[in-house]
Design a protein around this motif. Sequence first.
Motif, PDB file in Angstrom:
ATOM      1  N   THR A  86       0.837  -1.201   0.000  1.00  0.00           N
ATOM      2  CA  THR A  86       0.000   0.000   0.000  1.00  0.00           C
ATOM      3  C   THR A  86       0.877   1.259   0.000  1.00  0.00           C
ATOM      4  OG1 THR A  86      -1.734  -1.162   1.190  1.00  0.00           O
ATOM      5  CG2 THR A  86      -1.816   1.240   1.237  1.00  0.00           C
ATOM      6  N   TRP A  87       1.896   1.288   0.839  1.00  0.00           N
ATOM      7  CA  TRP A  87       2.798   2.432   0.875  1.00  0.00           C
ATOM      8  C   TRP A  87       3.567   2.579  -0.434  1.00  0.00           C
ATOM      9  CZ3 TRP A  87       2.875   6.505   3.841  1.00  0.00           C
ATOM     10  CH2 TRP A  87       2.270   6.451   5.081  1.00  0.00           C
ATOM     11  N   ALA A  88       3.995   1.490  -1.028  1.00  0.00           N
ATOM     12  CA  ALA A  88       4.741   1.534  -2.288  1.00  0.00           C
ATOM     13  C   ALA A  88       3.866   2.088  -3.413  1.00  0.00           C
ATOM     14  CB  ALA A  88       5.268   0.143  -2.644  1.00  0.00           C
ATOM     15  N   ILE A  89       2.640   1.620  -3.513  1.00  0.00           N
ATOM     16  CA  ILE A  89       1.725   2.118  -4.554  1.00  0.00           C
ATOM     17  C   ILE A  89       1.423   3.597  -4.315  1.00  0.00           C
ATOM     18  CG2 ILE A  89      -0.622   1.930  -5.469  1.00  0.00           C
ATOM     19  CD1 ILE A  89      -0.378  -1.097  -5.069  1.00  0.00           C
ATOM     20  N   GLY A  90       1.181   3.969  -3.073  1.00  0.00           N
ATOM     21  CA  GLY A  90       0.937   5.379  -2.744  1.00  0.00           C
ATOM     22  C   GLY A  90       2.124   6.252  -3.108  1.00  0.00           C
ATOM     23  N   LEU A 104       4.389   5.641  -5.487  1.00  0.00           N
ATOM     24  CA  LEU A 104       4.462   5.742  -6.944  1.00  0.00           C
ATOM     25  C   LEU A 104       3.429   6.724  -7.495  1.00  0.00           C
ATOM     26  CD1 LEU A 104       5.093   2.020  -7.956  1.00  0.00           C
ATOM     27  CD2 LEU A 104       6.698   3.931  -8.086  1.00  0.00           C
ATOM     28  N   VAL A 105       2.212   6.676  -6.967  1.00  0.00           N
ATOM     29  CA  VAL A 105       1.167   7.610  -7.400  1.00  0.00           C
ATOM     30  C   VAL A 105       1.564   9.044  -7.031  1.00  0.00           C
ATOM     31  CG1 VAL A 105      -1.231   8.320  -7.001  1.00  0.00           C
ATOM     32  CG2 VAL A 105      -0.687   5.914  -7.364  1.00  0.00           C
ATOM     33  N   SER A 106       2.121   9.231  -5.849  1.00  0.00           N
ATOM     34  CA  SER A 106       2.554  10.565  -5.429  1.00  0.00           C
ATOM     35  C   SER A 106       3.655  11.097  -6.341  1.00  0.00           C
ATOM     36  CB  SER A 106       3.070  10.539  -3.994  1.00  0.00           C
ATOM     37  OG  SER A 106       2.025  10.194  -3.111  1.00  0.00           O
ATOM     38  N   GLY A 109       4.100  10.194  -9.437  1.00  0.00           N
ATOM     39  CA  GLY A 109       3.468  10.429 -10.739  1.00  0.00           C
ATOM     40  C   GLY A 109       2.773  11.779 -10.816  1.00  0.00           C
ATOM     41  N   PHE A 110       2.178  12.216  -9.719  1.00  0.00           N
ATOM     42  CA  PHE A 110       1.530  13.527  -9.698  1.00  0.00           C
ATOM     43  C   PHE A 110       2.473  14.626  -9.218  1.00  0.00           C
ATOM     44  CE2 PHE A 110      -2.420  10.963  -9.453  1.00  0.00           C
ATOM     45  CZ  PHE A 110      -3.085  11.541 -10.506  1.00  0.00           C
ATOM     46  N   GLY A 111       3.384  14.287  -8.326  1.00  0.00           N
ATOM     47  CA  GLY A 111       4.247  15.288  -7.708  1.00  0.00           C
ATOM     48  C   GLY A 111       5.291  15.870  -8.630  1.00  0.00           C
ATOM     49  N   ILE A 112       5.936  15.042  -9.439  1.00  0.00           N
ATOM     50  CA  ILE A 112       6.989  15.542 -10.322  1.00  0.00           C
ATOM     51  C   ILE A 112       6.427  16.523 -11.349  1.00  0.00           C
ATOM     52  CG2 ILE A 112       8.656  14.869 -12.091  1.00  0.00           C
ATOM     53  CD1 ILE A 112       9.273  12.410 -10.347  1.00  0.00           C
ATOM     54  N   PRO A 113       5.337  16.198 -12.072  1.00  0.00           N
ATOM     55  CA  PRO A 113       4.787  17.200 -12.999  1.00  0.00           C
ATOM     56  C   PRO A 113       4.288  18.460 -12.279  1.00  0.00           C
ATOM     57  CG  PRO A 113       3.950  15.032 -13.550  1.00  0.00           C
ATOM     58  CD  PRO A 113       4.677  14.905 -12.248  1.00  0.00           C
ATOM     59  N   ALA A 114       3.742  18.294 -11.073  1.00  0.00           N
ATOM     60  CA  ALA A 114       3.262  19.468 -10.331  1.00  0.00           C
ATOM     61  C   ALA A 114       4.430  20.381  -9.960  1.00  0.00           C
ATOM     62  CB  ALA A 114       2.509  19.030  -9.073  1.00  0.00           C
ATOM     63  N   LEU A 115       5.531  19.802  -9.521  1.00  0.00           N
ATOM     64  CA  LEU A 115       6.705  20.613  -9.193  1.00  0.00           C
ATOM     65  C   LEU A 115       7.280  21.274 -10.441  1.00  0.00           C
ATOM     66  CD1 LEU A 115       8.495  18.321  -6.596  1.00  0.00           C
ATOM     67  CD2 LEU A 115       7.329  20.485  -6.159  1.00  0.00           C
ATOM     68  N   ALA A 116       7.284  20.557 -11.555  1.00  0.00           N
ATOM     69  CA  ALA A 116       7.769  21.148 -12.808  1.00  0.00           C
ATOM     70  C   ALA A 116       6.885  22.319 -13.219  1.00  0.00           C
ATOM     71  CB  ALA A 116       7.807  20.094 -13.910  1.00  0.00           C
ATOM     72  N   TYR A 117       5.574  22.189 -13.042  1.00  0.00           N
ATOM     73  CA  TYR A 117       4.652  23.269 -13.376  1.00  0.00           C
ATOM     74  C   TYR A 117       4.886  24.481 -12.477  1.00  0.00           C
ATOM     75  CZ  TYR A 117       0.350  25.948 -13.757  1.00  0.00           C
ATOM     76  OH  TYR A 117      -0.556  26.959 -13.919  1.00  0.00           O
ATOM     77  N   LEU A 118       5.078  24.240 -11.192  1.00  0.00           N
ATOM     78  CA  LEU A 118       5.236  25.347 -10.249  1.00  0.00           C
ATOM     79  C   LEU A 118       6.572  26.063 -10.390  1.00  0.00           C
ATOM     80  CD1 LEU A 118       3.707  23.779  -7.012  1.00  0.00           C
ATOM     81  CD2 LEU A 118       2.732  25.577  -8.431  1.00  0.00           C
ATOM     82  N   PHE A 119       7.645  25.306 -10.552  1.00  0.00           N
ATOM     83  CA  PHE A 119       8.973  25.910 -10.548  1.00  0.00           C
ATOM     84  C   PHE A 119       9.579  26.081 -11.934  1.00  0.00           C
ATOM     85  CE2 PHE A 119       8.664  23.927  -6.292  1.00  0.00           C
ATOM     86  CZ  PHE A 119       8.744  25.080  -5.553  1.00  0.00           C
ATOM     87  N   GLY A 120       8.989  25.494 -12.942  1.00  0.00           N
ATOM     88  CA  GLY A 120       9.532  25.559 -14.296  1.00  0.00           C
ATOM     89  C   GLY A 120       9.722  26.969 -14.833  1.00  0.00           C
ATOM     90  N   PRO A 121       8.690  27.819 -14.795  1.00  0.00           N
ATOM     91  CA  PRO A 121       8.872  29.180 -15.335  1.00  0.00           C
ATOM     92  C   PRO A 121       9.956  29.974 -14.610  1.00  0.00           C
ATOM     93  CG  PRO A 121       6.547  28.685 -15.125  1.00  0.00           C
ATOM     94  CD  PRO A 121       7.297  27.557 -14.456  1.00  0.00           C
ATOM     95  N   ALA A 122      10.098  29.759 -13.328  1.00  0.00           N
ATOM     96  CA  ALA A 122      11.107  30.502 -12.574  1.00  0.00           C
ATOM     97  C   ALA A 122      12.514  30.026 -12.912  1.00  0.00           C
ATOM     98  CB  ALA A 122      10.849  30.353 -11.078  1.00  0.00           C
TER      99      ALA A 122
END
Length: 164
Positions: free
Chosen positions: A22-26, A28-30, A32-45
């Motif tokens: 359960t922790w491993a799947i959680g 991986l999902v985090s 999967g969503f976290g890396i693109p979210a961080l790229a979106y937030l910090f990419g322009p800067a």
Amino acid sequence: MSASSASSTTPVGRRGFLGFVTWAIGGLVSLGFGIPALAYLFGPALRSQQEETWLPLGAASKVPLNTPTLFKATVKRQAGWIVSEEQIAAFVLTEDGREFIAMSNICTHLGCRVRWIADKEQFLSPCHNGIFDKLGNVVSGPPPRPLDRYPVKVENGQILILGG
């Protein structure tokens, strides 16, 4: 066998295995969503400055000899997440039909828009009556320097200025 070595070789129970999965799947999902979210937030800067942008103004054939002609272009600028459009205007002049100069239409005194007065062959600025000659040099008034110039090139009969 000692008690400590027996506990380290104890098989993982069903409950422990399901908890780990359960922790491993959680995780991986985090990711999967976290890396693109961080790229979106910090990419322009983190993005480097935009490279030079050549803006098309119009056909070189539209510029009569010895008469500054006003052209306009629209530039998109991005600052972080904010995208804005800005209109740039430039007077283009040629004396021989091959070499072109492009001058800003903004007075160097207070930023007013200059206009070409054909019968006097001068640019007039409403900012305290600044006057420039057809090459953009100060003739009279308070402007501290000539009109700003843009680098110009002609490709396939089109005038382009560096406006990025």
